[in-house]
Design an enzyme around this catalytic site. Structure first.
Site, PDB file in Angstrom:
ATOM      1  N   ASP A 184       0.986  -1.127  -0.160  1.00  0.00           N
ATOM      2  CA  ASP A 184       0.108   0.097  -0.189  1.00  0.00           C
ATOM      3  C   ASP A 184       0.821   1.221  -0.056  1.00  0.00           C
ATOM      4  O   ASP A 184       2.331   1.092   0.133  1.00  0.00           O
ATOM      5  CB  ASP A 184      -0.891   0.100   1.216  1.00  0.00           C
ATOM      6  N   SER A 185       0.372   2.448  -0.340  1.00  0.00           N
ATOM      7  CA  SER A 185       1.135   3.595   0.144  1.00  0.00           C
ATOM      8  C   SER A 185       1.806   3.804   1.337  1.00  0.00           C
ATOM      9  O   SER A 185       2.508   4.659   1.259  1.00  0.00           O
ATOM     10  CB  SER A 185       0.301   4.751  -0.240  1.00  0.00           C
ATOM     11  N   CYS A 221      -4.336  -1.131  -2.102  1.00  0.00           N
ATOM     12  CA  CYS A 221      -4.354   0.266  -1.909  1.00  0.00           C
ATOM     13  C   CYS A 221      -5.435   0.341  -3.482  1.00  0.00           C
ATOM     14  O   CYS A 221      -4.988  -0.101  -4.427  1.00  0.00           O
ATOM     15  CB  CYS A 221      -2.971   0.775  -2.458  1.00  0.00           C
ATOM     16  N   GLU A 240      -5.038   9.415   9.033  1.00  0.00           N
ATOM     17  CA  GLU A 240      -3.378   9.379   9.134  1.00  0.00           C
ATOM     18  C   GLU A 240      -3.331  10.024  10.490  1.00  0.00           C
ATOM     19  O   GLU A 240      -2.442   9.532  11.118  1.00  0.00           O
ATOM     20  CB  GLU A 240      -2.625   9.685   8.149  1.00  0.00           C
ATOM     21  N   CYS A 262     -11.047   2.904  -0.238  1.00  0.00           N
ATOM     22  CA  CYS A 262      -9.770   3.322   0.124  1.00  0.00           C
ATOM     23  C   CYS A 262      -9.612   2.514   1.109  1.00  0.00           C
ATOM     24  O   CYS A 262     -10.397   2.393   2.186  1.00  0.00           O
ATOM     25  CB  CYS A 262      -9.641   4.881   0.500  1.00  0.00           C
ATOM     26  N   HIS A 322      -8.033   2.948   3.604  1.00  0.00           N
ATOM     27  CA  HIS A 322      -7.843   3.683   5.090  1.00  0.00           C
ATOM     28  C   HIS A 322      -9.505   3.596   5.847  1.00  0.00           C
ATOM     29  O   HIS A 322      -9.405   3.893   6.832  1.00  0.00           O
ATOM     30  CB  HIS A 322      -7.541   5.263   4.977  1.00  0.00           C
TER      31      HIS A 322
HETATM   32  N1  DGL Z   1      -4.965   3.518   0.960  1.00  0.00           N
HETATM   33  C1  DGL Z   1      -4.993   4.187  -0.348  1.00  0.00           C
HETATM   34  C2  DGL Z   1      -5.807   3.663  -1.229  1.00  0.00           C
HETATM   35  O1  DGL Z   1      -6.710   2.645  -0.846  1.00  0.00           O
HETATM   36  C3  DGL Z   1      -5.041   5.890  -0.298  1.00  0.00           C
HETATM   37  C4  DGL Z   1      -4.021   6.514   0.576  1.00  0.00           C
HETATM   38  C5  DGL Z   1      -3.225   7.320  -0.322  1.00  0.00           C
HETATM   39  O2  DGL Z   1      -3.658   8.345  -0.954  1.00  0.00           O
HETATM   40  O3  DGL Z   1      -1.924   7.214  -0.049  1.00  0.00           O
HETATM   41  O4  DGL Z   1      -6.357   4.253  -2.244  1.00  0.00           O
END
Ligand code: DGL
Length: 276
Positions: free
Chosen positions: A17-18, A80, A161, A193, A195
């Site tokens: 993931d990012s 991600c 975050e 997403c 998150h």
């Molecule tokens: N967790 C990432 C996603 O599912 C997004 C977070 C980011 O923008 O880095 O898109």
């Protein structure tokens, strides 16, 4: 169900993931497949992915996939949405049939499409994911009559975050985004997403019982299980529980603190900058 006859492969599953958002997916994999070893890579040096170009995201994904191959991974999970949106097809092409790639979008879109074939499905996601229009394309594959309403909610990533959830600030941000006109009259809302599972209960609370909130964590863990079983790549269901490893491209105290919230327990992060 895992049967003893399909157990064989002790190589790890690569998850990336990012940053630490993908730990929500990794956590679900660890709970559903407790004998599978995970090698996680969070590209914290480059987040937020949601603000990056498709070209940059593809190049990050290629480097990370190369690292996960060096770690002898038997499958890769792109935990991600932003990277899945633009890099999944390319990775599948370049890694060939030898290394299965599971992305977070396809299984989630398929599940929503099957459940709401004539419905109106909302999706909240990063700008990169919304701009790719990937959810609309994927859902149309299984439910051409479904309507897909996308909304970019970039503030939610930064908010989560920073640890702002289950409080008045997150409540206000969620209420503002979810009141936007293009999410009016939806039957279900996809959290596009990784998150967002952290604010799922707040979102459900705002939308009320009539609208299902779909997140990708368990759906993706199930899709991975299916792929591993099909290809006879499941790990031995006996013996000791595996030790996972968690790498990040940039290590800060705030990432270390947040791992517990995302994964469900405290983790040791190791710094590994693939671009140094
Ligand atoms: N967790 C990432 C996603 O599912 C997004 C977070 C980011 O923008 O880095 O898109």
């Amino acid at each position: 169900m895992t049967s003893i006859s399909d157990i064989t492969d002790k190589r790890p599953i690569g998850v990336f993931d990012s940053g630490i958002g993908g730990l929500t997916v990794a956590g679900s994999i660890a709970r559903r497949l407790p004998y599978e070893r995970i090698v996680y890579y969070g590209d914290t040096a480059h987040l937020p992915y949601g603000e990056k170009s498709a070209k940059a995201l593809r190049s990050y994904a290629d480097s990370i996939a190369g690292f996960l191959q060096e770690q002898s991974c038997k499958a890769i999970v792109i935990a991600c949405n932003s990277a899945s949106a633009v890099a999944a097809d390319g990775l599948r092409k370049s890694l060939g049939k030898s290394l299965p790639v599971v992305d977070v979008i396809s299984p989630t879109a398929r599940m929503a499409a099957r459940k709401y074939p004539q419905g109106s499905i909302g999706v909240i996601a990063t700008k990169a994911t919304v701009n790719s229009r990937i959810y609309a394309r994927r859902i149309a594959r299984w439910a051409p009559d479904a309507k897909v309403r996308m909304l970019a909610t970039p503030l939610l990533v930064a908010m989560i975050e920073e640890g702002f959830f289950n409080n008045n600030i997150s409540k206000a941000v969620i209420a503002d985004y979810l009141s936007r006109s293009n999410l009016r009259n939806i039957d279900a809302l996809i959290l596009g997403c990784t998150h967002f599972p952290l604010v799922k209960s707040e979102i459900s609370g705002f939308l009320g019982d009539g609208i299902q909130v779909i997140d990708s964590t368990d759906v993706v863990a199930d899709a991975l299980t299916e792929v591993l079983r099909e290809r006879k790549l499941l790990a031995d269901a006996g013996g000791r529980l595996p030790t996972h490893r968690f790498f990040v491209s940039d290590l800060t105290p705030s990432f270390v603190q947040s791992t517990e919230i995302f994964f469900g327990k405290k983790l040791k992060l190791e710094r590994k900058d693939l671009w140094a």
